[in-house]
Design a protein around this motif. Structure first.
Motif, PDB file in Angstrom:
ATOM      1  N   SER A   1       6.292   4.172  10.327  1.00 52.93           N
ATOM      2  CA  SER A   1       7.728   3.924  10.414  1.00 52.93           C
ATOM      3  C   SER A   1       8.123   3.189  11.693  1.00 52.93           C
ATOM      4  O   SER A   1       9.136   2.483  11.708  1.00 52.93           O
ATOM      5  N   VAL A   2       7.336   3.348  12.755  1.00 56.88           N
ATOM      6  CA  VAL A   2       7.748   2.825  14.059  1.00 56.88           C
ATOM      7  C   VAL A   2       6.681   1.941  14.698  1.00 56.88           C
ATOM      8  O   VAL A   2       6.905   0.773  14.983  1.00 56.88           O
ATOM      9  N   GLY A   3       5.501   2.478  14.919  1.00 52.57           N
ATOM     10  CA  GLY A   3       4.557   1.799  15.806  1.00 52.57           C
ATOM     11  C   GLY A   3       3.696   0.726  15.190  1.00 52.57           C
ATOM     12  O   GLY A   3       3.188  -0.150  15.892  1.00 52.57           O
ATOM     13  N   SER A   4       3.519   0.752  13.874  1.00 54.19           N
ATOM     14  CA  SER A   4       2.522  -0.114  13.254  1.00 54.19           C
ATOM     15  C   SER A   4       2.979  -1.548  13.060  1.00 54.19           C
ATOM     16  O   SER A   4       2.158  -2.454  12.911  1.00 54.19           O
TER      17      SER A   4
ATOM     18  N   THR B   1       0.849  -1.191   0.000  1.00 51.49           N
ATOM     19  CA  THR B   1       0.000   0.000   0.000  1.00 51.49           C
ATOM     20  C   THR B   1       0.879   1.234   0.000  1.00 51.49           C
ATOM     21  O   THR B   1       1.785   1.359   0.837  1.00 51.49           O
ATOM     22  N   ALA B   2       0.636   2.135  -0.947  1.00 50.24           N
ATOM     23  CA  ALA B   2       1.395   3.381  -1.038  1.00 50.24           C
ATOM     24  C   ALA B   2       0.524   4.544  -0.603  1.00 50.24           C
ATOM     25  O   ALA B   2      -0.588   4.726  -1.110  1.00 50.24           O
ATOM     26  N   VAL B   3       1.038   5.330   0.335  1.00 52.02           N
ATOM     27  CA  VAL B   3       0.351   6.491   0.891  1.00 52.02           C
ATOM     28  C   VAL B   3       1.105   7.730   0.422  1.00 52.02           C
ATOM     29  O   VAL B   3       2.151   8.072   0.970  1.00 52.02           O
ATOM     30  N   LEU B   4       0.589   8.391  -0.600  1.00 51.04           N
ATOM     31  CA  LEU B   4       1.288   9.504  -1.239  1.00 51.04           C
ATOM     32  C   LEU B   4       0.633  10.821  -0.866  1.00 51.04           C
ATOM     33  O   LEU B   4      -0.554  11.036  -1.143  1.00 51.04           O
ATOM     34  N   SER B   5       1.399  11.701  -0.248  1.00 46.22           N
ATOM     35  CA  SER B   5       0.915  13.043   0.116  1.00 46.22           C
ATOM     36  C   SER B   5      -0.411  12.968   0.858  1.00 46.22           C
ATOM     37  O   SER B   5      -1.362  13.685   0.548  1.00 46.22           O
ATOM     38  N   GLY B   6      -0.470  12.083   1.841  1.00 48.29           N
ATOM     39  CA  GLY B   6      -1.731  11.927   2.569  1.00 48.29           C
ATOM     40  C   GLY B   6      -1.512  11.377   3.963  1.00 48.29           C
ATOM     41  O   GLY B   6      -0.393  11.062   4.377  1.00 48.29           O
TER      42      GLY B   6
ATOM     43  N   ALA C   1       4.577  -2.301  10.340  1.00 46.94           N
ATOM     44  CA  ALA C   1       4.687  -2.427   8.892  1.00 46.94           C
ATOM     45  C   ALA C   1       6.149  -2.398   8.451  1.00 46.94           C
ATOM     46  O   ALA C   1       7.021  -1.842   9.131  1.00 46.94           O
ATOM     47  N   VAL C   2       6.409  -2.995   7.308  1.00 46.98           N
ATOM     48  CA  VAL C   2       7.708  -2.882   6.649  1.00 46.98           C
ATOM     49  C   VAL C   2       7.593  -1.683   5.712  1.00 46.98           C
ATOM     50  O   VAL C   2       7.039  -1.774   4.615  1.00 46.98           O
TER      51      VAL C   2
ATOM     52  N   ASN D   1       1.483  -5.451  11.321  1.00 48.53           N
ATOM     53  CA  ASN D   1       2.695  -6.255  11.415  1.00 48.53           C
ATOM     54  C   ASN D   1       2.999  -6.991  10.106  1.00 48.53           C
ATOM     55  O   ASN D   1       2.214  -7.808   9.642  1.00 48.53           O
ATOM     56  N   GLY D   2       4.141  -6.653   9.506  1.00 50.60           N
ATOM     57  CA  GLY D   2       4.601  -7.312   8.296  1.00 50.60           C
ATOM     58  C   GLY D   2       4.057  -6.749   7.000  1.00 50.60           C
ATOM     59  O   GLY D   2       4.524  -7.143   5.921  1.00 50.60           O
ATOM     60  N   ALA D   3       3.086  -5.851   7.036  1.00 51.40           N
ATOM     61  CA  ALA D   3       2.527  -5.283   5.809  1.00 51.40           C
ATOM     62  C   ALA D   3       3.554  -4.375   5.134  1.00 51.40           C
ATOM     63  O   ALA D   3       4.285  -3.640   5.800  1.00 51.40           O
ATOM     64  N   ARG D   4       3.595  -4.409   3.792  1.00 54.23           N
ATOM     65  CA  ARG D   4       4.506  -3.556   3.031  1.00 54.23           C
ATOM     66  C   ARG D   4       3.817  -2.228   2.733  1.00 54.23           C
ATOM     67  O   ARG D   4       2.721  -2.200   2.171  1.00 54.23           O
TER      68      ARG D   4
END
Length: 217
Positions: free
Chosen positions: A171-174, A122-127, A176-177, A143-146
Motif C-alpha cells: 500500500s505504501v512502500g513498494s 497480481t492478486a494476493v488473497l489471504s496471504g 505498486a498501484v 513501481n507501477g505494478a498493479r
C-alpha cells in the motif's frame, strides 16, 4: 529436487484471451481453486496450476521455514520451473494475471517481486509476500505494478505480523498501484472481495479499439 515436467493444470477457456493463472494454497490442488473461475469475469481464459511439491495429501509451492516464510532456495527452484512453463503457454505480449490464495499468494508475490513487468496484475488473497526469501522488497521495488490485496480481519492462519507487513509494503512502500481491502472473515475469500477482484481484473485489461467486443470497460 529438480522439476523437469510441466505442471498439471485445469482450465476454463483456451482462446488466447488474457490469461488468469490461479495458484492454490498449501495442501490443496488445481482442481479446487479452478472453481474461482466460475465467479470471475467470462472474458478471460483461466488456468489453475498444481504446485510441484507433494505434501499431506495435497501440494505446496515451496518448503517452509515457518508459516508464510519460504525457504529461499526452494522458492527459487519452483519459480524458475513455473516461469519456464508460463513462457511457453503465454508468450510475452499476452496479458497474464496471477491470482494466489494463501501459500499460492506467497508464490504469486514471489513471482511478482522477481519480475514485476511480466504480469498485468497480481492478486494476493489471504496471504503474505515471501519476505526474507532472497527477493528484493526495497522501496519502489514494484513501481507501477498493479496489485490486488484481500485479507480477513479474523485470519488465524497467516501470522498477523506478515499480513500487516504485506499490507503496508504493497500500500505504501513498494510503489505498486494497489487495491487493498479487509473483510470480516477468517482465512477465506469474502464474497465481496471476490466481486471486487473481478472488477479489478476487468479494469486491468487494455481494450482494443479495433475490437467490436472489447475485453475491458
Amino acid at each position: 529436487m529438480t522439476f523437469t515436467v510441466p505442471p498439471v493444470v485445469a482450465t476454463r477457456g483456451d482462446s488466447g484471451r488474457p490469461l488468469v493463472v490461479l495458484l492454490h494454497g498449501r495442501g490443496s490442488r488445481e482442481s479446487e481453486i479452478i472453481a474461482l473461475a466460475d465467479a470471475l469475469p467470462p472474458e478471460f481464459d483461466y488456468t489453475a496450476v498444481r504446485a510441484p511439491i507433494a505434501e499431506h495429501g495435497g501440494f505446496a509451492w515451496f518448503a517452509n521455514r515457518g508459516i508464510g516464510r519460504p525457504v529461499a532456495a526452494s522458492l527459487r527452484e519452483t519459480m524458475d520451473w513455473f516461469r519456464a512453463w508460463l513462457d511457453r503457454v503465454a508468450p510475452q505480449g499476452r496479458p497474464v494475471f496471477l491470482v494466489g490464495f494463501s501459500g499460492g499468494a506467497a508464490f504469486a508475490g514471489g513471482l511478482l517481486l522477481d519480475d514485476p513487468a511480466r504480469y498485468a496484475g497480481t492478486a494476493v488473497l489471504s496471504g503474505t509476500l515471501p519476505f526474507d526469501a532472497g527477493l528484493s522488497t526495497g522501496p519502489g521495488t514494484l513501481n507501477g505494478a498493479r496489485v490486488f490485496v484481500a485479507q480477513g480481519d479474523h485470519d488465524q492462519v497467516i501470522p498477523r505480523e506478515l499480513l500487516d507487513r504485506t499490507w503496508d509494503f504493497l500500500s505504501v512502500g513498494s510503489g505498486a498501484v494497489t487495491t487493498a481491502r479487509r473483510d470480516p472473515v477468517g482465512h477465506t475469500i469474502a464474497p465481496d472481495a471476490l466481486a471486487a477482484l473481478g472488477e479489478w481484473l476487468r479494469d486491468g485489461t487494455p481494450s482494443d479499439p479495433d475490437d467490436s467486443a472489447p475485453l475491458a470497460h
